[in-house]
Design a protein around this motif. Structure first.
Motif, PDB file in Angstrom:
ATOM      1  N   LEU A  95      28.874 -20.113 -16.177  1.00  0.00           N
ATOM      2  CA  LEU A  95      27.958 -19.606 -17.197  1.00  0.00           C
ATOM      3  C   LEU A  95      28.291 -18.153 -17.503  1.00  0.00           C
ATOM      4  N   VAL A  96      28.408 -17.831 -18.784  1.00  0.00           N
ATOM      5  CA  VAL A  96      28.785 -16.480 -19.208  1.00  0.00           C
ATOM      6  C   VAL A  96      27.780 -16.002 -20.248  1.00  0.00           C
TER       7      VAL A  96
ATOM      8  N   PHE B   6      33.483 -23.305 -19.548  1.00  0.00           N
ATOM      9  CA  PHE B   6      32.848 -21.993 -19.648  1.00  0.00           C
ATOM     10  C   PHE B   6      31.782 -22.067 -20.739  1.00  0.00           C
ATOM     11  N   VAL B   7      30.528 -21.910 -20.352  1.00  0.00           N
ATOM     12  CA  VAL B   7      29.402 -21.994 -21.283  1.00  0.00           C
ATOM     13  C   VAL B   7      28.931 -20.577 -21.589  1.00  0.00           C
TER      14      VAL B   7
ATOM     15  N   TYR C  21      28.170 -17.660 -12.250  1.00  0.00           N
ATOM     16  CA  TYR C  21      27.704 -17.129 -13.521  1.00  0.00           C
ATOM     17  C   TYR C  21      28.175 -15.688 -13.661  1.00  0.00           C
ATOM     18  N   VAL C  22      28.373 -15.306 -14.933  1.00  0.00           N
ATOM     19  CA  VAL C  22      28.952 -14.010 -15.264  1.00  0.00           C
ATOM     20  C   VAL C  22      28.040 -13.298 -16.252  1.00  0.00           C
TER      21      VAL C  22
ATOM     22  N   GLY D  45      28.419 -18.214  -7.347  1.00  0.00           N
ATOM     23  CA  GLY D  45      29.196 -16.989  -7.419  1.00  0.00           C
ATOM     24  C   GLY D  45      28.664 -16.070  -8.503  1.00  0.00           C
ATOM     25  N   LYS D  46      28.836 -14.780  -8.308  1.00  0.00           N
ATOM     26  CA  LYS D  46      28.262 -13.791  -9.219  1.00  0.00           C
ATOM     27  C   LYS D  46      29.340 -12.793  -9.630  1.00  0.00           C
ATOM     28  N   LEU D  47      29.458 -12.562 -10.917  1.00  0.00           N
ATOM     29  CA  LEU D  47      30.406 -11.583 -11.449  1.00  0.00           C
ATOM     30  C   LEU D  47      29.699 -10.746 -12.500  1.00  0.00           C
TER      31      LEU D  47
END
Length: 406
Positions: free
Chosen positions: A201-202, A123-124, A227-228, A335-337
């Motif tokens: 990616l956060v 998790f970056v 990515y979030v 994916g998208k959050l």
């Protein structure tokens, strides 16, 4: 009273139940009266010696020994212990602190890292404007509680924390996005990874804009599972910029100590989790020269702890950070959050995208803008669930027809 009357009264009283115990003070007073009567009647000896031993404070049967357990009916509640405001070390939440030299530019990027194990994801995390990599300390710890194989990388962007670059004032979106990719490449080289691990990616606030821009650019290739974006939406972010200068003018210019800075963040509800504030706030402040006068008013105490990042100087970049954010978020591959502190933050483009099922939306109640600090456990649960949903290694593909014939 005659003997006949006494016997008659005793026969009537025997029919009634025993009286409840008297209050302690009344009980002790009654014992004194009995003792006085016994003394007057000339009674004494061994029975009185036993009673006196029973009433000594050292005896477990003593009434006096139990007085500490009796609390008055209308006693004031005991005051709560004041929460500690002492800073907490980063080493409780990350395994290493790295200073990464980028030789072409002589920049030194500072990052906190816990490496993944057993092919776990990394998790970056990219923090918001004015914050630091320690903003994600509790979140990283909570992720590893749920998914022990996961790794976490959280770094200080240029102009923040301990990162130093030749041009710390260049906070344009393209520069920050390139720094994001550069830090990942330097960490990969430092750790000797043969290939980049699966990445999630956060980004929070400004970091969300950086993450969406990096995902849209595709410079990290197929390593990005998704990515979030945390609590930032293009429409509401641009609207909020109009009042940003007003907000900055209301902040204290400095603090007398780190503890006072931590207290201000919790008391103002900027960060609602005191533990997270004790971790992240010290990295936001810098001890300056205390010999310079604070103001013309000598009565005010010196405030040597000042903000590391002057957010007012970043105003030229504000529009560039967020314009086009919704489009990038919806169109980038992976994916998208989107995790928000309230549904009122959604703009029109994201509402349409949500109705079309283009991304996952999670709303956390009773949190502030720093939702990953206010509710690290809930945020970590959403991130791990998001990773598992997009984990390609968990997919089991059906066999090829040619293999079935063989």
């Amino acid at each position: 009273m005659s003997d006949l009357q006494r016997s008659f009264q005793k026969s009537k009283l025997a029919r009634f139940p025993l009286e409840p115990p008297m209050p302690l003070n009344s009980h002790l007073g009654a014992l004194d009266e009995v003792d006085d009567e016994e003394d007057q009647d000339g009674l004494g000896g061994e029975e009185n010696d036993v009673d006196s031993r029973m009433d000594t404070p050292s005896s477990p049967c003593s009434s006096a020994s139990s007085t500490s357990t009796i609390r008055p009916l209308f006693a004031r509640p005991e005051p709560r212990k004041k929460a500690s405001l002492e800073p907490l070390p980063w080493s409780r939440y990350f395994s290493s602190s790295l200073h990464l030299l980028h030789e072409p530019t002589s920049a030194i990027f500072h990052a906190y890292l816990t490496s993944p194990t057993n092919n776990g994801p990394l998790f970056v995390m990219h923090h918001g404007a004015g914050s630091s990599g320690l903003s994600f300390a509790l979140l990283a710890s909570e992720i590893r509680k749920i998914l022990p194989a996961a790794g976490a990388l959280s770094f200080d962007s240029r102009g923040h924390g301990e990162t130093r670059t030749p041009n710390d004032e260049d906070l344009s979106l393209p520069t920050l996005s390139q720094d994001f990719v550069t830090v990942l490449e330097l960490v990969k080289e430092k750790c000797g990874w043969g290939k980049m691990p699966d990445l999630v990616l956060v980004g929070h606030s400004l970091g969300g804009a950086v993450v969406a821009d990096v995902a849209m650019g595709g410079k990290l290739g197929g390593s990005v599972l998704g990515y979030v974006v945390l609590d930032v939406v293009e429409g509401s972010a641009i609207d909020a910029l109009q009042s940003m200068q007003t907000y900055l003018s209301t902040r204290p210019s400095g603090f007398t100590s780190l503890s006072q800075g931590i207290e201000w963040h919790t008391r103002s509800r900027t960060i609602r989790n005191p533990t997270s504030a004790r971790i992240s706030v010290p990295a936001l402040l810098l001890l300056t020269d205390t010999t310079q006068p604070e103001s013309s008013d000598d009565s005010s105490p010196p405030r040597p702890w000042r903000w590391r990042t002057d957010l007012a100087k970043t105003q030229p970049f504000w529009q560039g950070w967020f314009v086009g954010l919704s489009k990038k978020f919806l169109e980038a591959r992976g994916g998208k959050l989107l995790i928000l502190a309230g549904t009122d933050r959604l703009d029109r483009e994201l509402i349409i995208g949500q109705m079309q099922g283009k991304y996952q939306l999670v709303v956390l109640p009773e949190v502030g803008h720093f939702l990953h600090e206010d509710a690290p456990g809930k945020t970590a649960g959403s991130l791990v669930e998001f990773y598992k949903r997009n984990d390609r290694s968990a997919l089991v593909l059906p066999p090829k027809v040619s293999d079935m014939y063989k």
